[in-house]
Design an enzyme around this catalytic site. Structure first.
Site, PDB file in Angstrom:
ATOM      1  N   ARG A 103      11.734  -4.694  -6.518  1.00  0.00           N
ATOM      2  CA  ARG A 103      10.882  -5.063  -7.851  1.00  0.00           C
ATOM      3  C   ARG A 103      11.153  -4.113  -8.441  1.00  0.00           C
ATOM      4  O   ARG A 103      10.396  -2.984  -8.717  1.00  0.00           O
ATOM      5  CB  ARG A 103       9.798  -6.087  -7.935  1.00  0.00           C
ATOM      6  CG  ARG A 103       9.304  -6.845  -9.891  1.00  0.00           C
ATOM      7  CD  ARG A 103       8.098  -7.374  -9.718  1.00  0.00           C
ATOM      8  NE  ARG A 103       6.605  -6.082  -9.428  1.00  0.00           N
ATOM      9  CZ  ARG A 103       5.666  -6.456 -10.013  1.00  0.00           C
ATOM     10  NH1 ARG A 103       5.565  -7.501  -9.525  1.00  0.00           N
ATOM     11  NH2 ARG A 103       5.009  -5.604  -9.115  1.00  0.00           N
ATOM     12  N   THR A 107      12.534  -4.684 -15.859  1.00  0.00           N
ATOM     13  CA  THR A 107      12.084  -5.547 -15.533  1.00  0.00           C
ATOM     14  C   THR A 107      11.734  -6.966 -14.536  1.00  0.00           C
ATOM     15  O   THR A 107      11.387  -7.921 -15.231  1.00  0.00           O
ATOM     16  CB  THR A 107      14.041  -6.489 -15.344  1.00  0.00           C
ATOM     17  OG1 THR A 107      14.099  -5.484 -13.699  1.00  0.00           O
ATOM     18  CG2 THR A 107      14.434  -5.333 -16.313  1.00  0.00           C
ATOM     19  N   ASP A 199      -1.411  -1.436  -3.869  1.00  0.00           N
ATOM     20  CA  ASP A 199       0.374  -1.486  -3.606  1.00  0.00           C
ATOM     21  C   ASP A 199      -0.422  -1.747  -2.091  1.00  0.00           C
ATOM     22  O   ASP A 199      -0.776  -0.714  -1.615  1.00  0.00           O
ATOM     23  CB  ASP A 199       0.827  -0.469  -3.844  1.00  0.00           C
ATOM     24  CG  ASP A 199       1.612  -0.311  -3.963  1.00  0.00           C
ATOM     25  OD1 ASP A 199       2.371  -0.344  -2.637  1.00  0.00           O
ATOM     26  OD2 ASP A 199       3.003  -0.308  -4.012  1.00  0.00           O
ATOM     27  N   ASP A 202       2.482   1.167   0.248  1.00  0.00           N
ATOM     28  CA  ASP A 202       1.426   1.910   0.115  1.00  0.00           C
ATOM     29  C   ASP A 202       0.361   2.020   1.136  1.00  0.00           C
ATOM     30  O   ASP A 202       0.191   3.353   2.176  1.00  0.00           O
ATOM     31  CB  ASP A 202       1.483   2.401  -1.000  1.00  0.00           C
ATOM     32  CG  ASP A 202       2.745   3.267  -1.756  1.00  0.00           C
ATOM     33  OD1 ASP A 202       3.684   3.133  -1.146  1.00  0.00           O
ATOM     34  OD2 ASP A 202       2.215   3.370  -3.013  1.00  0.00           O
TER      35      ASP A 202
END
Length: 208
Positions: A103, A107, A199, A202
């Site tokens: 991603r 944007t 995340d 991660d």
């Protein structure tokens, strides 16, 4: 409209508490992700087609039923890999593909960088996996890519879903059912699920 299934199973809910805990380390987090994925896949496979076969038991012939479709597991890189082993425990003969999408932080749109799928993927029921369904952009793009390859039956599995992502998938791909271990409130300004679990990639791989 596609179906949204959010698990209320006590085992999954207990494991979600551990996944959300900021103190849970990568090893334990990775193991729990796999366990939740396995439990979730039990629900996601409930409606697979069956066919009758004859099986010779030690005593007599038994009429049994077995799954009547070929299966594939396609994780969205990289975090989706963390769910693969759990699904394979219940579907050991499934073929595995990979779709690499990230991603764009500005944007929030998906960018494709890798794809490797089984040669006969169009003949298979595909379980697409990604721990987080946030904005839905990545999942929407991955589903569209699979459809472009001829896949007709896709089931999306995630650990955590947000309303924005669910809405995007249901509007863009109303034929794709969504299975989630939990359903959270919203996204923050950075597109992260709130309250979420951080995340997932991660935390699975111990990176930052």
């Amino acid at each position: 409209m596609s179906k949204l299934f959010v698990s209320e199973h006590p085992l999954i809910q207990s494991k979600m508490a551990m996944l959300r805990d900021a103190e849970t380390g990568s090893k334990e987090f990775r193991e729990i992700i796999g366990e939740v994925a396995m439990l979730l896949s039990y629900e996601a496979t409930r409606d697979l087609p069956l066919k009758e076969i004859q099986v010779q038991t030690p005593v007599d012939v038994a009429m049994c039923r077995t799954i009547d479709t070929k299966l594939a597991i396609v994780p969205i890189l990289r975090a989706g890999i963390g769910m693969t082993e759990g699904l394979l425990r219940l579907m050991p003969t499934a073929k595995i593909g990979h779709i690499g999408l990230y991603r764009d932080p500005n944007t929030l749109l998906p960018v494709e960088y890798y794809c490797k799928l089984p040669a006969d993927v169009e003949e298979r029921t595909v379980f697409l996996t990604d721990p987080m369904l946030a904005t839905g952009g990545t999942a929407e793009a991955a589903i569209g890519f699979l459809k472009d390859k001829g896949v007709k039956k896709i089931i999306f599995l995630c650990i955590l879903a947000a309303p924005e992502g669910v809405k995007k998938i249901q509007e863009a791909h109303p034929d794709v059912d969504i299975y989630a271990a939990a359903y959270d409130t919203c996204l923050n300004d950075h597109g992260y699920i709130v309250p979420g679990l951080g995340d997932a990639g991660d935390r699975i791989f111990g990176t930052k």
